[in-house]
Each structure stands twice: as C-alpha cells, then as structure tokens.
Design a protein around this motif. Structure first.
Motif, short mmCIF file in Angstrom:
data_model
loop_
_atom_site.label_atom_id
_atom_site.label_comp_id
_atom_site.label_asym_id
_atom_site.label_seq_id
_atom_site.Cartn_x
_atom_site.Cartn_y
_atom_site.Cartn_z
N GLY A 19 16.53 1.50 7.27
CA GLY A 19 15.12 1.82 7.35
C GLY A 19 14.78 2.93 8.32
N ALA A 20 15.79 3.52 8.96
CA ALA A 20 15.52 4.67 9.83
C ALA A 20 14.94 5.79 8.96
CB ALA A 20 16.78 5.13 10.54
N ILE A 21 14.02 6.53 9.53
CA ILE A 21 13.27 7.55 8.79
C ILE A 21 13.83 8.94 9.04
CG2 ILE A 21 11.00 8.63 8.53
CD1 ILE A 21 10.96 5.80 7.53
N PRO A 22 14.29 9.62 8.00
CA PRO A 22 14.69 11.02 8.18
C PRO A 22 13.46 11.91 8.35
CG PRO A 22 15.13 10.30 5.92
CD PRO A 22 14.56 9.13 6.65
N GLY A 24 10.53 14.45 7.86
CA GLY A 24 9.83 14.90 6.66
C GLY A 24 9.58 13.83 5.62
N THR A 25 9.81 12.57 5.94
CA THR A 25 9.62 11.49 4.97
C THR A 25 8.14 11.30 4.66
OG1 THR A 25 11.63 10.35 5.69
CG2 THR A 25 10.00 9.03 4.53
N THR A 26 7.84 11.22 3.36
CA THR A 26 6.48 10.94 2.90
C THR A 26 6.51 9.66 2.07
OG1 THR A 26 6.58 12.07 0.76
CG2 THR A 26 6.10 13.45 2.71
N VAL A 27 5.35 9.24 1.60
CA VAL A 27 5.28 8.04 0.77
C VAL A 27 5.89 8.27 -0.61
CG1 VAL A 27 3.33 7.04 2.01
CG2 VAL A 27 2.91 8.48 0.00
N PHE A 28 6.27 9.52 -0.91
CA PHE A 28 6.92 9.85 -2.18
C PHE A 28 8.44 9.99 -2.05
CE2 PHE A 28 2.61 11.61 -2.25
CZ PHE A 28 2.10 10.93 -3.34
N SER A 29 8.95 9.91 -0.82
CA SER A 29 10.39 10.09 -0.58
C SER A 29 11.19 8.94 -1.16
CB SER A 29 10.66 10.21 0.92
OG SER A 29 10.02 11.33 1.46
N ASN A 30 12.41 9.26 -1.59
CA ASN A 30 13.29 8.23 -2.13
C ASN A 30 14.33 7.87 -1.07
OD1 ASN A 30 14.46 6.44 -3.89
ND2 ASN A 30 15.73 7.99 -4.89
N PRO A 32 15.37 4.38 1.64
CA PRO A 32 15.16 2.93 1.67
C PRO A 32 13.87 2.49 2.34
CG PRO A 32 17.46 3.43 2.08
CD PRO A 32 16.73 4.75 2.06
N ALA A 33 13.44 3.16 3.41
CA ALA A 33 12.23 2.76 4.12
C ALA A 33 10.99 2.84 3.23
CB ALA A 33 12.03 3.64 5.36
N VAL A 34 11.02 3.69 2.20
CA VAL A 34 9.91 3.80 1.25
C VAL A 34 10.25 3.06 -0.04
CG1 VAL A 34 8.52 5.42 -0.12
CG2 VAL A 34 9.17 6.01 2.24
N ALA A 35 11.44 3.25 -0.55
CA ALA A 35 11.84 2.63 -1.82
C ALA A 35 11.83 1.11 -1.75
CB ALA A 35 13.23 3.13 -2.23
N ASN A 36 12.07 0.53 -0.58
CA ASN A 36 12.11 -0.93 -0.43
C ASN A 36 10.76 -1.55 -0.09
OD1 ASN A 36 14.82 -0.96 -1.05
ND2 ASN A 36 15.48 -0.98 1.08
N PHE A 59 0.32 12.45 4.28
CA PHE A 59 0.82 11.23 4.90
C PHE A 59 2.30 11.42 5.23
CE2 PHE A 59 -2.11 7.96 2.55
CZ PHE A 59 -3.23 8.63 3.00
N ARG A 60 2.67 11.19 6.47
CA ARG A 60 4.07 11.18 6.89
C ARG A 60 4.43 9.75 7.29
NH1 ARG A 60 7.30 15.73 6.18
NH2 ARG A 60 5.86 17.46 5.95
N VAL A 61 5.58 9.31 6.86
CA VAL A 61 6.03 7.95 7.17
C VAL A 61 6.81 7.98 8.49
CG1 VAL A 61 7.40 5.99 6.39
CG2 VAL A 61 6.14 7.38 4.72
N ASN A 62 6.33 7.19 9.45
CA ASN A 62 7.04 7.03 10.72
C ASN A 62 7.92 5.79 10.69
OD1 ASN A 62 5.81 9.33 11.84
ND2 ASN A 62 4.00 8.12 12.35
N SER A 63 7.54 4.82 9.87
CA SER A 63 8.33 3.61 9.69
C SER A 63 7.80 2.89 8.46
CB SER A 63 8.23 2.70 10.92
OG SER A 63 9.17 1.66 10.83
N GLY A 64 8.68 2.26 7.73
CA GLY A 64 8.30 1.50 6.55
C GLY A 64 9.11 0.22 6.52
N TRP A 65 9.79 -0.02 5.40
CA TRP A 65 10.69 -1.17 5.31
C TRP A 65 11.77 -1.02 6.36
CZ3 TRP A 65 15.92 -0.89 4.63
CH2 TRP A 65 16.58 -2.12 4.53
N ARG A 66 12.16 -2.15 6.96
CA ARG A 66 13.25 -2.17 7.94
C ARG A 66 14.16 -3.36 7.65
NH1 ARG A 66 9.04 -2.48 12.85
NH2 ARG A 66 8.16 -0.38 12.72
#
Length: 162
Positions: A19-22, A24-30, A32-36, A59-66
């Motif tokens: 779930g670590a975020i690379p 430039g991650t957005t809510v459209f990125s593929n 795991p933090a977004v896909a899960n 929207f930039r994702v700072n954290s999502g699924w972990r």
C-alpha cells in the motif's frame, strides 16, 4: 538483529504491494493502494475526481488501502512519535480496526482537493470523518441524500475503532 535493525528491515520490506504510494498516484492509478479499495468507493472517488478537474483540481492519493503489516508499521511509528498508545490512537488505528486495511478509506491531497471534497464530496457519498484529518475520506452513500454525518474530533472518538 537489534530492534532498530528489525524496524529498518520491516520498513524497507514494505512497499507498493503493501500500500505504499508511488509519487504521482491518483485515484485512477493502477497500484494496490488504489486497486484494493472497495470498488464502490473507488468509483465514487473517480467520479468526483473527474468533476473536480473541471474546477482545475486534481486528487492525489497520499494513502489508500494498506496491508495489515503496513498499518502496524504506521502504528508503531505513531507510538514512537507521540509517546503513547493513547496519543497514537488520535492519528493511526490498529490494523484490525483500520478502514484503510479494509479498503474503505483514502487520504487525499493537495489542500485544493481536500477543500473541493469538503464542499462537494457529499454529492458522491464521500465524507471527511475526522476533524483533525482533513485529508481522510470514506464512503457514506447515505450522504448523497442526507449530507455527511457529523465528524469525530479524531479517530480515538470513533466507536468503530474502540
């Protein structure tokens, strides 16, 4: 292995798969933090993000699924930072209670995205849950008709986490 070496090994072993975020991650990125994320939650986020672009907001994702391991790592760091379990609980839930581990929470930035969701999020069922975390959003489908529920001051007040 010393405790410090074990912590360093754990931190470096946790990566994108946990779930670590690379950058430039957005809510459209593929990733795991977004896909899960819960699929309904992800769709609501993507619909809101598409509409926000019309207002010049991304929207930039700072954290999502972990993963539980990643959540436990963050909890240990919070305890070290804040000095106690009680203070850490104001910022980071345990893995068994975390909405992030269940794929039901996201932390977004920048501030313009947070402000946009604060104004428009209920339209998509996206609500800020904690007053001390303007970046943390969860899906509340009932908000579409009734508005977002009152916020908790911080996670330590959330009955789901106790």
């Amino acid at each position: 292995m010393t405790r410090s070496e074990a912590a360093t090994t754990t931190a470096t072993a946790l990566g994108e798969a946990d779930g670590a975020i690379p950058p430039g991650t957005t809510v459209f990125s593929n990733v795991p933090a977004v896909a899960n994320l819960d699929p309904r939650f992800r769709v609501a986020l993507q619909e809101a993000a598409k509409d926000a672009v019309a207002d010049g907001v991304e929207f930039r994702v700072n954290s999502g699924w972990r993963s539980p391991a990643y959540q436990n790592h963050l909890r240990r760091k919070a305890i070290a930072k804040y000095g106690s379990e009680e203070e850490a609980a104001r910022w980071v839930a345990t893995a068994d209670k975390s909405a992030h581990v269940r794929g039901q929470a996201i932390d977004l930035g920048p501030a313009a995205a947070q402000a946009w969701l604060s104004r428009h999020g209920a339209r998509y069922g996206l609500c800020q849950i904690y007053r001390n975390e303007p970046w943390h959003y969860e899906l509340r489908p009932e908000a579409i008709e009734h508005g977002c529920p009152p916020m908790y001051a911080d996670p330590s007040e959330d009955p789901r986490l106790n």
